[in-house]
Design a protein around this motif. Structure first.
Motif, PDB file in Angstrom:
ATOM      1  N   VAL A 271       0.829  -1.206   0.000  1.00 18.69           N
ATOM      2  CA  VAL A 271       0.000   0.000   0.000  1.00 18.69           C
ATOM      3  C   VAL A 271       0.864   1.256   0.000  1.00 18.69           C
ATOM      4  N   ARG A 276      -2.772   3.216  -3.288  1.00 19.14           N
ATOM      5  CA  ARG A 276      -4.190   2.915  -3.498  1.00 19.14           C
ATOM      6  C   ARG A 276      -4.409   1.431  -3.239  1.00 19.14           C
ATOM      7  N   ALA A 277      -5.601   1.088  -2.724  1.00 25.32           N
ATOM      8  CA  ALA A 277      -5.853  -0.314  -2.394  1.00 25.32           C
ATOM      9  C   ALA A 277      -7.316  -0.664  -2.611  1.00 25.32           C
ATOM     10  N   VAL A 278      -7.527  -1.858  -3.140  1.00 26.05           N
ATOM     11  CA  VAL A 278      -8.855  -2.460  -3.248  1.00 26.05           C
ATOM     12  C   VAL A 278      -8.752  -3.857  -2.647  1.00 26.05           C
ATOM     13  N   VAL A 279      -9.628  -4.175  -1.697  1.00 24.93           N
ATOM     14  CA  VAL A 279      -9.647  -5.484  -1.053  1.00 24.93           C
ATOM     15  C   VAL A 279     -10.735  -6.327  -1.715  1.00 24.93           C
ATOM     16  N   VAL A 294      -9.106  -3.529   5.656  1.00 25.79           N
ATOM     17  CA  VAL A 294      -9.272  -2.092   5.427  1.00 25.79           C
ATOM     18  C   VAL A 294      -8.892  -1.307   6.677  1.00 25.79           C
ATOM     19  N   ILE A 297      -5.151  -1.103   6.975  1.00 25.95           N
ATOM     20  CA  ILE A 297      -4.583  -0.155   6.013  1.00 25.95           C
ATOM     21  C   ILE A 297      -4.773   1.274   6.508  1.00 25.95           C
ATOM     22  N   GLN A 298      -5.974   1.592   6.987  1.00 28.81           N
ATOM     23  CA  GLN A 298      -6.256   2.943   7.466  1.00 28.81           C
ATOM     24  C   GLN A 298      -5.374   3.300   8.669  1.00 28.81           C
ATOM     25  N   LEU A 305      -1.956   7.004   1.549  1.00 30.14           N
ATOM     26  CA  LEU A 305      -3.096   6.777   0.662  1.00 30.14           C
ATOM     27  C   LEU A 305      -3.404   8.006  -0.189  1.00 30.14           C
ATOM     28  N   VAL A 309      -9.766   3.524   0.574  1.00 28.49           N
ATOM     29  CA  VAL A 309      -9.670   2.087   0.322  1.00 28.49           C
ATOM     30  C   VAL A 309     -11.058   1.564  -0.049  1.00 28.49           C
ATOM     31  N   ARG A 311     -13.620  -1.866  -1.393  1.00 28.66           N
ATOM     32  CA  ARG A 311     -13.767  -3.317  -1.270  1.00 28.66           C
ATOM     33  C   ARG A 311     -14.684  -3.841  -2.371  1.00 28.66           C
ATOM     34  N   LEU A 342     -11.496   4.729  -8.061  1.00 31.48           N
ATOM     35  CA  LEU A 342     -10.409   5.310  -7.281  1.00 31.48           C
ATOM     36  C   LEU A 342     -10.096   6.721  -7.767  1.00 31.48           C
TER      37      LEU A 342
END
Length: 346
Positions: A271, A276-279, A294, A297-298, A305, A309, A311, A342
């Motif tokens: 990350v 950027r992240a997508v779970v 999530v 990550i936060q 970021l 994030v 999902r 995003l």
């Protein structure tokens, strides 16, 4: 972004199912204390044939059928483990395991803590899980959050043929209970993994360990966004990454492999690298493993970021009938839609 129709697979090598079968066979050959049991795992070889041939090779004392009583299967495993055996038990389907939860939560997960480490329970609970096979009610579920939430259990879920072998061998050799989630839709997947080479790799590794516990793995490198996933969603995430690349988006795919213990360092690295992240996960999104990812990550990567994030998960409904399964599960198109959402302006 829209996904075209999937091309037929050209893989012709080892199947995921064969890797699991070989892992159990090798473990039983290596250690006489390993026993395998569950519903229909003996003569039939299991409904998915994962234990095929084990009874013939090792005899009915070491691979045998049980009554249709999951609580009894788990309770029997507790007694065996206390007396020096290493049970590998199969819950025939994910939702069939629920009658065993009292044994798992109250005894298997707590025994080491209750006895201050004097009594360890080296039990592997194999659970075929997830969708993608058109199963009816009680035959497709994603129940990993129940087990991940229960302190005292380790939770593994392989996504490749090599990991199916190596991680099951490691689970069997672990002195603590492991819930081993096997993605049903990957049983017939194939890749070029050489089981003989994997056997040597495992047995030659220091102490018979390959570092699967708490060790995530990058399945595809990228620089723009991280897809964090595990188990049955890994191939879907990789397909989405391939298609995103055609539109100029560089996607990194992180396969968690081990939900408990969890690889925070690998999560932070990817990350912080991409921003950027997508779970992605098949289970419902509310109060789930994806929720925990999530949150981590936060907490750990907030200042890295560039975008919230997101999902892509199953919907918060009971698992649907087979004809609706394709709408419930994360798909390549749903992942690509998430990537489009995003914030891409720096």
């Amino acid at each position: 972004m829209t996904a075209p129709a999937a091309a037929p697979s050209t893989a012709t090598a080892t199947t995921f199912a064969a890797a699991l079968n070989t892992a159990m066979s090798d473990a039983m050959e290596h250690d006489d204390s390993v026993v395998v049991f569950g519903e229909d795992v003996g003569t039939l070889g299991g409904v998915f044939r994962i234990t095929d041939g084990l009874t013939k090779r090792f005899g009915p004392e070491r691979c045998f059928d049980t009554p249709l009583a999951e609580s009894g299967i788990a309770g029997t495993a507790v007694g065996m483990a206390i007396n020096g055996l290493k049970p590998v038990i199969e819950m025939q389907f994910d939702a069939f395991a629920y009658p065993a939860l009292e044994q798992i939560f109250s005894h298997i997960a707590k025994m080491a803590n209750r006895t201050r480490g004097r009594v360890r329970l080296p039990i592997v609970i194999r659970i075929p899980y997830g969708g993608g096979v058109g199963g009816v009610e009680h035959h497709c579920d994603s129940s990993e959050a129940y087990y991940a939430h229960t302190a005292g259990l380790k939770v593994f879920t392989p996504a490749t043929v090599a990991d199916a072998y190596l991680m099951l061998r490691e689970a069997i050799d672990t002195q603590d209970p492991v819930v081993f989630f096997e993605p049903k839709k990957l049983y017939w997947s194939k890749d070029a993994a050489d089981l003989s080479a994997l056997r040597l790799q495992y047995e030659d590794s220091q102490g018979g360990r390959v570092g699967a516990q708490g060790a995530a793995q990058i399945r595809r490198s990228g620089t723009d966004v991280s897809l964090i996933t595990y188990g049955p969603s890994v191939p879907t995430a990789l397909k989405a990454a391939d298609l995103a690349a055609e539109d100029g988006v560089s996607v990194e795919v992180l396969d968690l492999r081990s939900i408990v213990p969890f690889d925070d360092a690998a999560l932070m690295r990817t990350v912080e690298k991409t921003g950027r992240a997508v779970v992605v996960a098949e289970a419902q999104g509310f109060a789930s493993v994806s929720s925990e990812i999530v949150a981590r990550i936060q907490e750990r990567c907030f200042h890295s970021l560039a975008s919230p994030v997101l999902r892509v998960t199953g919907f918060d409904v009971p698992y649907p009938a087979p004809k609706l399964e394709e709408h419930h599960l994360p798909t390549v198109d749903r992942i690509l839609d998430a990537l489009d959402e995003l914030q891409w302006e720096d």
